[in-house]
Write an enzyme that holds these catalytic residues in place. Sequence first.
Site, short mmCIF file in Angstrom:
data_model
loop_
_atom_site.label_atom_id
_atom_site.label_comp_id
_atom_site.label_asym_id
_atom_site.label_seq_id
_atom_site.Cartn_x
_atom_site.Cartn_y
_atom_site.Cartn_z
N GLY A 1 1.15 -1.33 0.18
CA GLY A 1 -0.05 0.23 0.09
C GLY A 1 0.84 1.31 0.05
O GLY A 1 0.38 2.16 -0.50
N HIS B 1 -2.71 -7.31 2.01
CA HIS B 1 -2.67 -7.95 3.56
C HIS B 1 -3.78 -7.12 4.46
O HIS B 1 -4.06 -7.77 5.69
CB HIS B 1 -1.46 -7.80 4.14
CG HIS B 1 -0.88 -6.47 4.79
ND1 HIS B 1 -1.00 -6.09 5.96
CD2 HIS B 1 -0.60 -5.31 3.99
CE1 HIS B 1 -0.28 -4.86 5.94
NE2 HIS B 1 -0.15 -4.38 4.83
N ASN C 1 -7.09 4.98 9.48
CA ASN C 1 -6.46 3.62 9.93
C ASN C 1 -6.52 3.67 11.55
O ASN C 1 -6.50 2.55 12.05
CB ASN C 1 -4.99 3.52 9.67
CG ASN C 1 -4.19 4.56 9.57
OD1 ASN C 1 -4.37 5.68 8.96
ND2 ASN C 1 -3.12 4.39 10.21
N SER D 1 -4.11 -2.34 -0.55
CA SER D 1 -3.19 -3.08 0.17
C SER D 1 -3.94 -4.49 0.42
O SER D 1 -4.63 -4.56 1.24
CB SER D 1 -2.36 -2.48 1.36
OG SER D 1 -1.38 -3.32 1.83
N CYS E 1 6.28 5.09 20.12
CA CYS E 1 7.67 5.26 20.99
C CYS E 1 8.55 5.86 20.42
O CYS E 1 9.13 5.40 19.31
CB CYS E 1 7.91 4.19 21.65
SG CYS E 1 8.85 4.06 23.03
N THR F 1 10.28 -7.91 -11.67
CA THR F 1 9.53 -9.41 -12.14
C THR F 1 8.21 -9.37 -11.30
O THR F 1 8.32 -9.19 -9.83
CB THR F 1 10.42 -10.27 -11.66
OG1 THR F 1 11.56 -10.36 -12.77
CG2 THR F 1 9.76 -11.78 -12.00
N GLN G 1 -7.29 1.10 4.15
CA GLN G 1 -8.25 0.67 5.42
C GLN G 1 -9.62 0.27 4.79
O GLN G 1 -10.41 -0.49 5.51
CB GLN G 1 -8.27 1.44 6.43
CG GLN G 1 -6.95 1.47 7.01
CD GLN G 1 -6.56 0.35 8.04
OE1 GLN G 1 -7.36 -0.30 8.26
NE2 GLN G 1 -5.08 0.13 8.18
N1 PLP Z 1 -2.44 3.72 4.06
C1 PLP Z 1 -3.05 3.30 5.27
C2 PLP Z 1 -4.43 4.09 5.45
C3 PLP Z 1 -2.77 2.25 6.16
O1 PLP Z 1 -3.54 2.00 7.25
C4 PLP Z 1 -1.55 1.72 5.47
C5 PLP Z 1 -1.11 0.50 6.43
O2 PLP Z 1 -1.41 0.42 7.68
C6 PLP Z 1 -0.92 1.92 4.56
C7 PLP Z 1 -1.11 2.97 3.57
C8 PLP Z 1 0.29 1.18 3.90
O3 PLP Z 1 -0.07 0.13 3.67
P1 PLP Z 1 1.17 -1.34 3.80
O4 PLP Z 1 1.31 -1.68 4.83
O5 PLP Z 1 0.51 -2.15 2.60
O6 PLP Z 1 2.49 -0.67 3.01
#
Ligand code: PLP
Length: 383
Positions: A73, A203, A153, A201, A326, A239, A181
């Site tokens: 992402g 994951h 997020n 993204s 932190c 690739t 998100q």
């Molecule tokens: N943008 C937002 C709003 C996200 O919450 C995150 C990841 O937490 C990202 C971008 C980045 O995604 P990635 O972890 O796949 O680099």
Amino acid sequence: MPERTIYFDHAATTALDARVLDAMLPYFTTEYGNASSIYTLGRHAMQAIDSAREQVAEVLGCRPTEITFTGCGSESDNLAIKGIAHAAQKKGNHLITSSIEHHAVLHTCQYLERFGFKTTYLPVDAYGMIDPDDVGRAITDQTILVSIMYANNEVGTIEPVAEIGRICRARKVPFHIDAVQAGGSLPLSVAELNADLLSLSAHKFYGPKGVGILYVRQGVRLLPQLQGGSQERGRRAGTENVAGIIGAAAALRLAQEELPLVSPYISTLRDRLITAILAIPRSRLTGHPTERLPNNASFSFEGVEGESILLNLDLLGIAASTGSACTSGSVDPSHVLIAMGLPPEWSHGSLRLTLGKENADADVDVLLSELPGILEKLRNLQG
Ligand code: PLP
């Protein structure tokens, strides 16, 4: 040691869906071809990528040629923002974003400022909501991009992106949505969102880590940020991660298909959390009360440190998150909570619980039985 993790951190990442893993497996073993090779094995890989691209395009309601697969992402956000900035620098040097974006957007804008670009960071209200009229007011004849997140997020607030997109389109300024998100929770039609670019993204919606998606509307000029081969129609050299791309497409399709079932289920669990946790003394909800992601329940507790709450939950096998970070030995509240104007006595004690489809009422029961005691103990310790 607790027997299993009770996982309330789906905004950080999700487990791979077993059906997604099944779809990916052949591309690690028997179908290992390089998609650039012209023999059968390579062509199989290319066909699989083409079909993944079609699946993603179907979900977003766009052309397959408008989809680029990236490495995450963050890379999608970087490619969108730097790609537009470099392509449009003769037109102007002004970017607009918000003060609560993910660092993949904020740090990219800050990086571009070192090369002469200027950024307007729009404020948010106490719920983390951006006013679309602020976007309209910030646009100048130098503005080359507006980048706003679909949903935050940390606090889960859903931004009025379709309205912001409408304003941008009327002013002929490209509009990028960081939808990382939202991929597993909200509808993604790029036409309805008035998006020119949109980042996802895998994951975050039960797909593999290390695969991002970027939608770029046909006609929008974007310069590639990775030089090398001509993969992804020259937009992203390297690739292709064939198995990852297959997984990302399968996960997106499943997440969006299951949305009508999963969303109400998860938001019921979320609302149970919110109602019960707000009954704890000196607690408040962070983010918007109604315009929020179905899986996000985030809070702030006066007079405690978020990190201490997390450590205590972890001892019980509960995984959650805090908005604090932190840095150099001290715990700083997040830029999101600061932008929302939360006073320091509150912003240090943030807790984000993000639910997923595998969570059950029993998980919520455990959290609700433990959290009040943890907070009381920590408050007593701090005197
Ligand atoms: N943008 C937002 C709003 C996200 O919450 C995150 C990841 O937490 C990202 C971008 C980045 O995604 P990635 O972890 O796949 O680099």
